[in-house]
Design an enzyme around this catalytic site. Structure first.
Site, short mmCIF file in Angstrom:
data_model
loop_
_atom_site.label_atom_id
_atom_site.label_comp_id
_atom_site.label_asym_id
_atom_site.label_seq_id
_atom_site.Cartn_x
_atom_site.Cartn_y
_atom_site.Cartn_z
N ASP A 152 0.85 -1.19 0.00
CA ASP A 152 0.00 0.00 0.00
C ASP A 152 0.89 1.24 0.00
O ASP A 152 1.87 1.31 0.74
CB ASP A 152 -0.90 -0.02 1.24
CG ASP A 152 -2.05 0.97 1.15
OD1 ASP A 152 -1.78 2.18 1.00
OD2 ASP A 152 -3.21 0.54 1.24
N GLY B 172 -15.51 2.49 4.55
CA GLY B 172 -14.16 3.02 4.34
C GLY B 172 -13.56 2.71 2.98
O GLY B 172 -12.38 2.97 2.76
N GLN B 173 -14.34 2.16 2.05
CA GLN B 173 -13.80 1.83 0.73
C GLN B 173 -13.61 3.10 -0.08
O GLN B 173 -14.53 3.91 -0.22
CB GLN B 173 -14.74 0.87 -0.01
CG GLN B 173 -14.16 0.38 -1.31
CD GLN B 173 -15.04 -0.66 -2.00
OE1 GLN B 173 -16.17 -0.92 -1.59
NE2 GLN B 173 -14.51 -1.26 -3.05
N HIS C 258 -10.64 -5.36 -2.73
CA HIS C 258 -9.27 -5.58 -2.27
C HIS C 258 -9.25 -5.95 -0.80
O HIS C 258 -10.09 -5.52 -0.02
CB HIS C 258 -8.37 -4.37 -2.54
CG HIS C 258 -8.86 -3.07 -1.99
ND1 HIS C 258 -9.94 -2.38 -2.52
CD2 HIS C 258 -8.43 -2.32 -0.95
CE1 HIS C 258 -10.13 -1.26 -1.84
NE2 HIS C 258 -9.22 -1.21 -0.88
N LEU C 259 -8.28 -6.78 -0.46
CA LEU C 259 -8.05 -7.20 0.92
C LEU C 259 -6.82 -6.47 1.43
O LEU C 259 -5.79 -6.46 0.76
CB LEU C 259 -7.80 -8.71 1.00
CG LEU C 259 -8.97 -9.66 0.80
CD1 LEU C 259 -9.47 -9.64 -0.64
CD2 LEU C 259 -8.56 -11.07 1.18
N HIS C 260 -6.93 -5.89 2.59
CA HIS C 260 -5.78 -5.27 3.26
C HIS C 260 -5.18 -6.30 4.20
O HIS C 260 -5.89 -6.89 5.02
CB HIS C 260 -6.23 -4.08 4.12
CG HIS C 260 -6.80 -2.93 3.37
ND1 HIS C 260 -6.08 -1.81 3.07
CD2 HIS C 260 -8.05 -2.73 2.89
CE1 HIS C 260 -6.86 -0.95 2.43
NE2 HIS C 260 -8.06 -1.49 2.31
N ASN D 116 -12.90 -3.48 3.12
CA ASN D 116 -13.80 -2.35 3.29
C ASN D 116 -14.81 -2.38 2.15
O ASN D 116 -14.45 -2.62 1.00
CB ASN D 116 -13.03 -1.03 3.25
CG ASN D 116 -12.01 -0.92 4.36
OD1 ASN D 116 -12.22 -1.41 5.46
ND2 ASN D 116 -10.88 -0.29 4.07
#
Length: 115
Positions: A32, A94-95, A101-103, A88
């Protein structure tokens, strides 16, 4: 903006650079650019799905693959003391980029609740 025009789709197509740490036929993982933990990696499907709420039953295998990819990437990143995986969904969730996507967050103790 269509899902295919997101920053993540441009990373998949190599139109913009990213620090890619893993790639296979279905998924891509990269660090990120605005990390929220010492280790902050995003795992994205190459298939354009805008958000988890739009995933279909036919995406079940892909969704499982993304979780297993997160597990693999976390191990390769040395997150032996634990990590968090977050998805998210929509604005209140919070997207900010509408490409699923995966954090993967780790490298420090993470508090609960998260925000």
């Amino acid at each position: 903006m269509t899902n295919q025009d997101t920053i993540f789709s441009k990373i998949i197509r190599r139109e913009i650079p990213a620090n890619i740490v893993y790639e296979d036929d279905l998924a891509l993982a990269f660090t990120d650019v605005n990390p929220q933990a010492p280790v902050h990696i995003l795992v994205i499907p190459k298939k354009p799905i805008a958000k988890l709420a739009e995933a279909e039953t036919e995406d079940a295998a892909l969704l499982g693959h993304l979780l297993l990819t997160a597990k693999r990437v976390a191990a390769e990143a040395g997150l032996t003391n634990g990590y968090r995986v977050v998805i998210n969904t929509d604005a209140d969730g919070g997207q900010t980029v509408f490409h699923l996507h995966l954090h993967i967050l780790g490298g420090r103790s993470l508090a609960w609740p998260p925000g």
